[in-house]
Every structure is written in structure tokens, then in C-alpha cells.
Design an enzyme around this catalytic site. Sequence first.
Site, PDB file in Angstrom:
ATOM      1  N   HIS A  24       0.858  -1.180   0.000  1.00 25.45           N
ATOM      2  CA  HIS A  24       0.000   0.000   0.000  1.00 25.45           C
ATOM      3  C   HIS A  24       0.897   1.233   0.000  1.00 25.45           C
ATOM      4  O   HIS A  24       2.016   1.200   0.511  1.00 25.45           O
ATOM      5  CB  HIS A  24      -0.876  -0.030   1.258  1.00 25.45           C
ATOM      6  CG  HIS A  24      -1.961   0.986   1.303  1.00 25.45           C
ATOM      7  ND1 HIS A  24      -1.733   2.302   1.668  1.00 25.45           N
ATOM      8  CD2 HIS A  24      -3.299   0.885   1.075  1.00 25.45           C
ATOM      9  CE1 HIS A  24      -2.887   2.952   1.650  1.00 25.45           C
ATOM     10  NE2 HIS A  24      -3.844   2.131   1.285  1.00 25.45           N
ATOM     11  N   ASP A  52       2.706  -4.201   8.074  1.00 28.94           N
ATOM     12  CA  ASP A  52       1.441  -3.504   7.833  1.00 28.94           C
ATOM     13  C   ASP A  52       0.339  -4.540   8.018  1.00 28.94           C
ATOM     14  O   ASP A  52       0.117  -5.394   7.156  1.00 28.94           O
ATOM     15  CB  ASP A  52       1.436  -2.924   6.413  1.00 28.94           C
ATOM     16  CG  ASP A  52       0.086  -2.333   6.010  1.00 28.94           C
ATOM     17  OD1 ASP A  52      -0.882  -2.427   6.800  1.00 28.94           O
ATOM     18  OD2 ASP A  52      -0.008  -1.788   4.893  1.00 28.94           O
ATOM     19  N   GLN A  62      -4.924  -5.185   6.773  1.00 27.18           N
ATOM     20  CA  GLN A  62      -5.877  -6.127   6.192  1.00 27.18           C
ATOM     21  C   GLN A  62      -5.934  -7.449   6.953  1.00 27.18           C
ATOM     22  O   GLN A  62      -6.915  -8.189   6.833  1.00 27.18           O
ATOM     23  CB  GLN A  62      -5.512  -6.400   4.724  1.00 27.18           C
ATOM     24  CG  GLN A  62      -5.607  -5.199   3.812  1.00 27.18           C
ATOM     25  CD  GLN A  62      -7.017  -4.663   3.666  1.00 27.18           C
ATOM     26  OE1 GLN A  62      -7.995  -5.392   3.810  1.00 27.18           O
ATOM     27  NE2 GLN A  62      -7.137  -3.380   3.393  1.00 27.18           N
ATOM     28  N   LYS A  97     -11.204  -0.885   9.842  1.00 26.06           N
ATOM     29  CA  LYS A  97     -11.334  -2.076   9.001  1.00 26.06           C
ATOM     30  C   LYS A  97     -11.778  -3.297   9.810  1.00 26.06           C
ATOM     31  O   LYS A  97     -11.975  -4.377   9.249  1.00 26.06           O
ATOM     32  CB  LYS A  97     -10.004  -2.371   8.297  1.00 26.06           C
ATOM     33  CG  LYS A  97      -9.565  -1.278   7.320  1.00 26.06           C
ATOM     34  CD  LYS A  97      -8.271  -1.630   6.629  1.00 26.06           C
ATOM     35  CE  LYS A  97      -7.709  -0.465   5.840  1.00 26.06           C
ATOM     36  NZ  LYS A  97      -8.524  -0.096   4.664  1.00 26.06           N
ATOM     37  N   CYS A 117      -4.645   2.398  -3.923  1.00 26.81           N
ATOM     38  CA  CYS A 117      -3.430   2.897  -3.254  1.00 26.81           C
ATOM     39  C   CYS A 117      -2.283   1.912  -3.407  1.00 26.81           C
ATOM     40  O   CYS A 117      -1.513   1.663  -2.466  1.00 26.81           O
ATOM     41  CB  CYS A 117      -3.695   3.168  -1.771  1.00 26.81           C
ATOM     42  SG  CYS A 117      -4.866   4.505  -1.478  1.00 26.81           S
TER      43      CYS A 117
END
Length: 406
Positions: A121, A198, A201, A224, A361
Amino acid sequence: MDIRDIRKQFPILDQQVNGKKLVYLDSAATSQKPIRVIEILEKYYREYNSNVHRGVHSLGTKATDGYEGAREKVRKFINAKSTEEIIFTRGTTTALNTVAMSYGRENLTAGDEIVITYMEHHSNIIPWQQVAKKTGATLKYLPLQEDGSISLEEARKTITSNTKIVSIMYISNVLGVINPIKELSKIAHENGAIMVVDGAQATPHMKVDVQDLDCDFFAFSAHKMCGPTGIGVLYGKKTHLENMEPVEFGGEMIDFVQLQESTWKELPWKFEAGTPIIAGAIGLGAAIDFLEEIGLDNIDAHDQKLAKYASERLSEIEGLTIYGPKERTGLVTFTIDDVHPHDVATVLDADGIAVRAGHHCAQPLMKWLKVSATARASFYLYNTEEDIDLLVQGLIKTKEYFSNVF
């Protein structure tokens, strides 16, 4: 895991869009919020709205208890050793920028390497580009396999003794691939590098154990995972955080302020300048309670089942291309021949079906895939196979519409 009961807890799903039943397939961008999260936010503002830490009155004490109680919930949720390792931020982007600007700038010099992947991302690319420019370090990209997955063999070739930072997403927001973070952490540490993850997700969909992953930093966002927008988390190993300087300065994070210099509070507060995101943290705590009651293993199994079903159904549509490996979770990204993804999303929206279209992104990944944009349907605990069936019907309709137009 009764999906019907779960769906009842999300009031936004009980509506029509453009005269059709809402089919929300954009949870990778932001998830919907259950009633309990909405209600606890309202309760905070109605009953004990106050600043934290600074006051001794009853409202301030209750707000502080809620805020710091949420920190402990996060600690347990990702299995951090201590609440000192849990920093509240504005989101994943802020968390990754904090690592880059604080740890990266202070620990990198010319000749050092930062390793990321083409699938990252933008929030896990741009901060490292900026740090590389400032320090003279080199930004390297770990090659992807033909299906978009990571090869540990390639990782061992790319991560070398010159590598000081490896920063990779746990789950791709475009490909749905689950990256082997635990193994990558081991390779990074064997070469003297730190591992930054990261987790935006991954955290909503599966159990995360930062100690088992042995990552040095882990970032994720509340919005999220059924929580509010504007609040996220940076986990960092205490030994790193203690040696890092804050990147924001002002109230709340200070210990003593003199005319020419100041000192900082202990962890975690030295990284939380100003009035913190109190309601957001309390809402995140409620979202964690909600997810844990359902069970992350149940959510993971459900999301993988939907991704598999969606891949099978969408593969039946002639001229539709799916991107990423067969083993995926939570989403399916695709294009339809001769139809721009924005047109796909527009026609679907007319039928009440919400999907994402664009570069997500992830422009370097789009270039790697040799497309300018894709459409993405992403799933969460409130989605059903019926939602996917409606998506398939909508895509067939979209394809027919544009074949007749042109």
C-alpha cells in the site's frame, strides 16, 4: 457463526441503495460498524465526555479508565507483552510513518537497505522513499512470483547483511495473499534487520500474535475491523520504542518543560501528543470485544470460504480476469475485458452493489500487473454467498450492457 444474527447487528445493511438491497462488498476499504460500537461512542459523548489523564474529577477518571482499558484489550488481542508497547495513532498510515520517521531516520545511513515489495500500500512505500532520500539508504523491492505471492527463496536473496529494515504487509489489499511474516521476520533478524508489518488487512480477519510473528513493529487500523475511523495502533517492541524519539510534540507526551529543553513521559504516552483519540480507542475496545465473541478463527474460515466461492463464481464469467494466487482471503480483484473498472463499479452501484474500483493505493502493483486499475469485491463477517451471487448477476449484466453499447 450465524450470519443472520450477525447481520442484524449492523443497522446500515438494512437499507436499500438505488431502490435495491444494499450488497456491501468494500470492507477492505472500511468495514461497517455493529450497534454496540455505535452505542458506546454515543454513550461516551452523552455520559462521560472528558479529557484523559489530566483531571481528577469523576468524568475524567471514567474516560481515562475507558481509554487505558482499550489499550489493555489491544494488548491481549495481538498478544503484546505490555501495554507500554501499544501506541494509539490516527491509523495504519500514521503508525508506519512514525516508524519510518523516528526509527528509520535515526538508524539508517548511506549504503543501508530497506526492503519492501511491489504489492505494498502507498502508506508502506512513500514513508520509506522519504527516509531513503534523507539518509542515503537504498529502497529495494522483493520480487513477486507470477501469481503475486512471495518466495522465501527470493527473500533470502534480497534480504542481505546490508538490509536494516524489512517492511511488508501481512495480507495484500489487492491480491488477498497472506504473506509468510513469521518466516520473513526470521530471515530479517538473521541478517540484522528489523521487521515492520502492515497489518491493516490481516488484523480484522485472523488471529494476530506479535510475539509468535517476532515482528519488531506492527500497525493496524480500527475502521477495518468494525471500529471507528481515525484510530489505529502501532505495536513496537519495548526495546525499540524506548530508544526512539517522538515525532509529534506538545501536551500529554511531556514530563517536564523548561525554557530551552523538555523531557518526555514514559511509554506509551511519549508517542501520544495532544488530546488523544479517546472515543476512538473506546470504540476500538468495543469492536475487539465483538470480534472475540464471534471468534477470529470463525471469521477467518468464513472469509476464506467466501473468497473461494467468489473466485469460483467469477471464473465462470467469460472475459473476466482474477488477479492473485488461488489461496487468498477476504477479497477478489478483477477486470472485465473492454470495460473500465470505474464503469463496472458504477453499473453495480445502480443495483445497490458496492465494490471498489481504481488503483487501491497500490500503483506500483498495478504497474506490475500491467493494468491501470482493477475492481475489487471484499468480504467480511456479515457477507453471504447470496451477496456474491448478486455480484455475479451484476457483472453479467454489466458485461452485456457494454457489449451492446459498443
